[in-house]
Design an enzyme around this catalytic site. Sequence first.
Site, PDB file in Angstrom:
ATOM      1  N   ASN A   1       0.518  -1.138   0.013  1.00  0.00           N
ATOM      2  CA  ASN A   1      -0.011  -0.058  -0.341  1.00  0.00           C
ATOM      3  C   ASN A   1       0.788   1.228  -0.127  1.00  0.00           C
ATOM      4  O   ASN A   1       2.045   1.316   1.103  1.00  0.00           O
ATOM      5  CB  ASN A   1      -0.982   0.013   0.968  1.00  0.00           C
ATOM      6  CG  ASN A   1      -0.485  -0.060   2.418  1.00  0.00           C
ATOM      7  OD1 ASN A   1       0.319  -1.279   2.564  1.00  0.00           O
ATOM      8  ND2 ASN A   1      -1.128   0.278   3.119  1.00  0.00           N
TER       9      ASN A   1
ATOM     10  N   GLU B   1       0.707   5.140   0.377  1.00  0.00           N
ATOM     11  CA  GLU B   1      -0.915   6.307   1.209  1.00  0.00           C
ATOM     12  C   GLU B   1      -0.598   8.027   0.613  1.00  0.00           C
ATOM     13  O   GLU B   1       1.086   8.175   0.209  1.00  0.00           O
ATOM     14  CB  GLU B   1      -0.500   6.037   2.425  1.00  0.00           C
ATOM     15  CG  GLU B   1      -1.204   4.689   3.171  1.00  0.00           C
ATOM     16  CD  GLU B   1      -1.552   4.391   4.443  1.00  0.00           C
ATOM     17  OE1 GLU B   1      -0.974   5.460   5.002  1.00  0.00           O
ATOM     18  OE2 GLU B   1      -2.594   3.563   4.857  1.00  0.00           O
TER      19      GLU B   1
ATOM     20  N   CYS C   1      -4.356   1.092  -2.360  1.00  0.00           N
ATOM     21  CA  CYS C   1      -3.817  -0.707  -1.543  1.00  0.00           C
ATOM     22  C   CYS C   1      -3.308  -1.863  -2.285  1.00  0.00           C
ATOM     23  O   CYS C   1      -2.972  -1.423  -3.217  1.00  0.00           O
ATOM     24  CB  CYS C   1      -5.680  -1.391  -1.187  1.00  0.00           C
ATOM     25  SG  CYS C   1      -7.187  -1.048  -0.123  1.00  0.00           S
TER      26      CYS C   1
ATOM     27  N   GLU D   1      -3.047  -4.686  -3.306  1.00  0.00           N
ATOM     28  CA  GLU D   1      -3.832  -5.733  -3.871  1.00  0.00           C
ATOM     29  C   GLU D   1      -3.915  -5.023  -5.536  1.00  0.00           C
ATOM     30  O   GLU D   1      -2.899  -5.412  -6.595  1.00  0.00           O
ATOM     31  CB  GLU D   1      -5.029  -5.827  -3.658  1.00  0.00           C
ATOM     32  CG  GLU D   1      -4.852  -6.699  -1.891  1.00  0.00           C
ATOM     33  CD  GLU D   1      -5.309  -6.244  -1.175  1.00  0.00           C
ATOM     34  OE1 GLU D   1      -4.494  -4.997  -0.815  1.00  0.00           O
ATOM     35  OE2 GLU D   1      -6.269  -6.448  -0.214  1.00  0.00           O
TER      36      GLU D   1
ATOM     37  N   CYS E   1      -9.885  -4.950   0.167  1.00  0.00           N
ATOM     38  CA  CYS E   1     -11.318  -4.061   0.176  1.00  0.00           C
ATOM     39  C   CYS E   1     -12.105  -4.430  -0.672  1.00  0.00           C
ATOM     40  O   CYS E   1     -11.979  -5.165  -1.905  1.00  0.00           O
ATOM     41  CB  CYS E   1     -10.756  -2.164   0.534  1.00  0.00           C
ATOM     42  SG  CYS E   1     -10.309  -1.975  -1.206  1.00  0.00           S
TER      43      CYS E   1
ATOM     44  N   CYS F   1     -11.174  -3.211  -3.982  1.00  0.00           N
ATOM     45  CA  CYS F   1      -9.053  -4.545  -4.608  1.00  0.00           C
ATOM     46  C   CYS F   1     -10.489  -6.737  -5.647  1.00  0.00           C
ATOM     47  O   CYS F   1     -10.109  -6.152  -5.744  1.00  0.00           O
ATOM     48  CB  CYS F   1      -8.921  -4.937  -3.389  1.00  0.00           C
ATOM     49  SG  CYS F   1      -7.695  -3.542  -3.216  1.00  0.00           S
TER      50      CYS F   1
END
Length: 162
Positions: free
Chosen positions: A62, A64, A73, A75, A112, A115
């Site tokens: 990830n 940010e 994310c 993924e 999430c 994803c």
Amino acid sequence: MRKRELYISYLQCDNINELESHDKDLLMAAKKSVNDAYAPYSQYYVGSAVQLEDGKIICGNNQENIAYPSGLCAERIALFYTSSRYPDQKICAIAITAKADNFEVTEPVAPCGACRQVLAEYQTKQQHPIKIILMGETGKIKLISSVDDILPFMFHAEQLKK
Ligand code: THU
């Protein structure tokens, strides 16, 4: 009105050594990738590793941003890179794991919704199931054999057809 039921199943194990060697390698690659995550705001570090049909492993973590929605994310970072670099290769599996600064992540990471939708897109495109391997920093491991099982009632391309 009728009640309908939806059934999913998955495998669970308590120790990484119970995994087949290629799944263990993939999970270990995801665990390594956690260490390169950039997550100063959540301090929750996620690593992912995508297994391609030729054996290649593509990792992501990830990333940010101070403008929070600009981050992404682990993924999707691995999946988008994979699709941009190896568009013709099938994705066999993805392993996802996490650790945090302030607590031990003892439960398997739950990807999430966004994803899951991206996984669904590539699974539909390749017409071959993507296996999903989930683990926290410690604890049990979940093995899910298809994106269908983590995104029931998914939006299919056929729904766009008149
Ligand atoms: N995150 C992921 O990278 N993957 C997941 O499956 C769950 C959440 C990231 C997004 C954000 O950087 C941090 O974890 C906290 O939500």
